[in-house]
Scaffold this active site. Structure first.
Site, PDB file in Angstrom:
ATOM      1  N   CYS A   1      39.588  35.152  45.750  1.00 33.73           N
ATOM      2  CA  CYS A   1      40.547  34.058  45.957  1.00 33.73           C
ATOM      3  C   CYS A   1      41.945  34.433  45.491  1.00 33.73           C
ATOM      4  O   CYS A   1      42.905  34.343  46.234  1.00 33.73           O
ATOM      5  CB  CYS A   1      40.085  32.797  45.247  1.00 33.73           C
ATOM      6  N   HIS A   2      42.077  34.828  44.228  1.00 33.54           N
ATOM      7  CA  HIS A   2      43.403  35.105  43.698  1.00 33.54           C
ATOM      8  C   HIS A   2      43.460  36.425  42.953  1.00 33.54           C
ATOM      9  O   HIS A   2      44.347  36.651  42.133  1.00 33.54           O
ATOM     10  CB  HIS A   2      43.877  33.953  42.818  1.00 33.54           C
ATOM     11  N   GLY A   3      42.455  37.295  43.214  1.00 35.18           N
ATOM     12  CA  GLY A   3      42.527  38.672  42.727  1.00 35.18           C
ATOM     13  C   GLY A   3      42.333  38.890  41.239  1.00 35.18           C
ATOM     14  O   GLY A   3      43.118  39.599  40.618  1.00 35.18           O
TER      15      GLY A   3
END
Lengths: 419, 173
Positions: B137-139
């Site tokens: 999703c956001h690394g």
């Protein structure tokens, strides 16, 4: 309000109107003096009313066939699409209608920013409008969860988890929102309940928005105060109603284009996969209208910081009327602000694009630059430009520059004294 | 004068008393309306899950559902444990020893909530820069102990309450 006294013609009308002055209200709305130079950017108020009504009507119909249960929701949406008479049409109008609603509201907001419609004495209209916008985002988000596909489920997880960033009470708030220890059936149930409620709250705020508008009257493209009624104004009906109706027809053509020719182009194909709490889709994105805020959230390498900036990017709009130090409303007479306005528009579009891209490499760098500029626009650019800028002369009235042949300095007034 | 003052004081008392009773009454009405949204008894009843681990070979991992959330059970190899323990605590955003994340004597079993501590996505196994987990999703990158190494997640993946019922069974919750 600048209404003349209204007396109904018929005796029955007079009898009723003395007890409930609805006819006076009708007469006010008909005769309401409107600036005669309103351009097509002013037709989006009517278009938005249409969008709200469309969403409410199609939504009530969909609720007759939809089942708000984690095991049945996905199948019931497919049932609407395949079995219910015209179900596909009603659902596609509703889902694309949300996008059309946001398209119209963004144009409406940017129009307000260009022509300075948020400035004194219209701050309250602006603030009510922002409250409507916030409710719209909440409603759209909860509506997107209802089909209970993969994007529904994981979008709901990510957005509700934003609250877990709050120190100390964050986890409890998230559990309270879920009604479970993860996004689950109780979450779906309450989202359905609130998704049904919020449009009616929006309707109430819309009435207040229009009421607050009718106190000072419309702003206009040259942003000056008008005498009402005067040769600078026209009655709302039929002049504005017919213009609004024409713009609405054009808008409906675009709307229909989406509904009939590419109903899924604005959605995400992963939402046609039933929700699975064990697998997160590889690339989750919100609906397009939330992308700029999503980009701001992701551009901060800190959980709480990202959440604060994301909410801050919306809440800073509430103080916009006091951040803009220029007394001149319309950007038409503001040579510096005009450029910064368009830079800001490009910045928001850039953030939107970055929100759709993966948060890495050049995309992340650009999103960070875009985020910094977003806040600089409000905190530095607007106050400073208002003080430094030498604004162009503002006309005395809408008719003046037309009636006088050529530029007549005597008819122009200096910006600060008379506006 | 003094008579008047007395009168005012009596009124003040009545007002304050009325507002107080009103506020308590309002609170008593509002609280059930707020609390009904918290997890109900049926949700709380799902609070434990038992897992048979006899079939899991070293290096393998399984995912089970506990209270609607995925739980990762990974049986780590000797090499993976050594690697997880060779990391200096100073390199960790949320410093925690690998020893403190497993049960003593059962060091090969890593049991943790498969929920990214950023915004709740499920991280992918055997991915990322630290051979552990990677959240798409956001690394966020997690290591072989489920500790956050890089990315926006603030803390290590959570270790739920769990116990070994016998050699082949783990009870979560």
């Amino acid at each position: 309000m600048s209404d003349q006294e209204y007396t109904p013609k018929s005796k029955a009308g007079k009898w009723f109107n003395d007890r409930l002055p609805l006819l006076t209200l009708g007469a006010h709305l008909t005769d309401y003096p409107t600036p005669k130079n309103l351009n097509y950017w002013w037709t989006f108020g009517g278009i938005l009313t249409f969008c709200l009504l469309t969403q409410i009507i199609t939504g009530i119909v969909l609720a007759m066939h939809y089942v708000a249960h984690a095991d049945l929701a996905f199948a019931s949406v497919e049932h609407i699409m395949r079995n219910v008479n015209y179900g596909w049409l009603i659902r596609y109008i509703h889902s694309n209608g949300a996008s059309m609603f946001f398209l119209a509201v963004y144009i409406h907001i940017f129009r307000s920013m260009f022509y300075g419609s948020y400035k004194s004495p219209r701050e309250v209209i602006w603030i009510i409008g922002l409250l409507i916008y916030l409710l719209m985002m909440a409603t759209a988000f909860m509506g997107y969860v209802l089909p209970w596909g993969q994007m529904s489920f994981w979008g709901a997880t990510v957005i509700t988890s934003l609250f877990s960033a709050i120190p100390l009470v964050g986890e409890s708030i998230t559990t309270w929102l879920w009604g479970a220890y993860s996004v689950d059936n109780p979450t779906l149930n309450r989202f359905f309940s609130l998704h049904y409620l919020f449009p009616f709250l929006i309707s109430g705020l819309v009435i207040l928005h229009i009421w607050a508008l009718h106190v000072p009257g419309n702003n206009n493209p040259i942003g000056i105060d008008l005498k009402k009624p005067s040769k600078d104004t026209v009655p709302f009906h039929p002049y504005i109603t017919i213009k609004d109706a024409f713009a609405l027809l054009l808008f409906m053509i675009i709307f229909s284009g989406f509904v009939f020719f590419s109903p899924n182009v604005l959605g995400h194909s992963d939402n046609y996969i039933p929700a699975n709490p064990l697998v997160t889709p590889a690339h989750i994105v919100p609906e397009w209208y939330l992308l700029p805020f999503y980009a701001i959230l992701r551009s901060v390498p800190d959980k709480l910081g990202g959440v604060i900036l994301m909410f801050g990017s919306i809440f800073i709009l509430f103080v916009l009327p006091w951040l803009d130090t220029s007394k001149v409303r319309s950007a038409v007479f503001r040579p510096m602000y005009r450029y910064f306005y368009w830079i800001f528009v490009v910045d928001v579009l850039l953030l939107g694009y970055m929100g759709a891209m993966p948060a890495e490499g050049i995309y992340l760098t650009l999103a960070r630059i875009g985020t910094i500029y977003y806040f600089l626009h409000f905190i530095i650019v607007l106050p400073v430009v208002g003080l430094l800028e030498k604004t162009d002369p503002v006309p005395m009235s809408i008719s003046a520059p037309v009636l006088s042949s050529g530029a007549d300095p005597a008819l122009a007034k200096k910006d600060y004294d008379k506006i | 004068m003094s008579k008047e003052e007395k009168k005012i004081n009596r009124r003040d008392f009545l007002f304050t008393a009325s507002y107080t009773v009103g506020a308590v009454g309002l609170g008593a009405v509002v609280w059930p309306l707020v609390h009904q949204m918290n997890p109900d008894k049926a949700q709380q009843a799902l609070a434990t899950t038992e897992v048979d681990i006899s079939q899991i070979e070293p290096g393998q991992s399984v995912t089970v559902l506990w209270r609607g959330k995925p739980v990762f059970l990974k049986r780590r190899t000797e090499q993976e444990i050594t690697e997880a323990r060779s990391v200096s605590l100073q390199d960790l955003p949320d410093p925690q020893k690998d020893e403190d994340r497993v049960k003593k004597g059962k060091d090969e079993w890593l049991v943790m909530l498969g929920v990214c501590t950023h915004l709740g996505c499920v991280p992918l196994k055997d991915k990322g820069d630290y051979k552990g987990w990677f959240c798409p999703c956001h690394g966020s990158h997690y290591d072989l102990s489920g500790r956050i190494r890089k990315g926006p997640a603030p803390t290590n993946m959570e270790i739920p309450k769990f116990e070994f019922v016998d050699n082949n069974t783990i009870k979560i919750g």
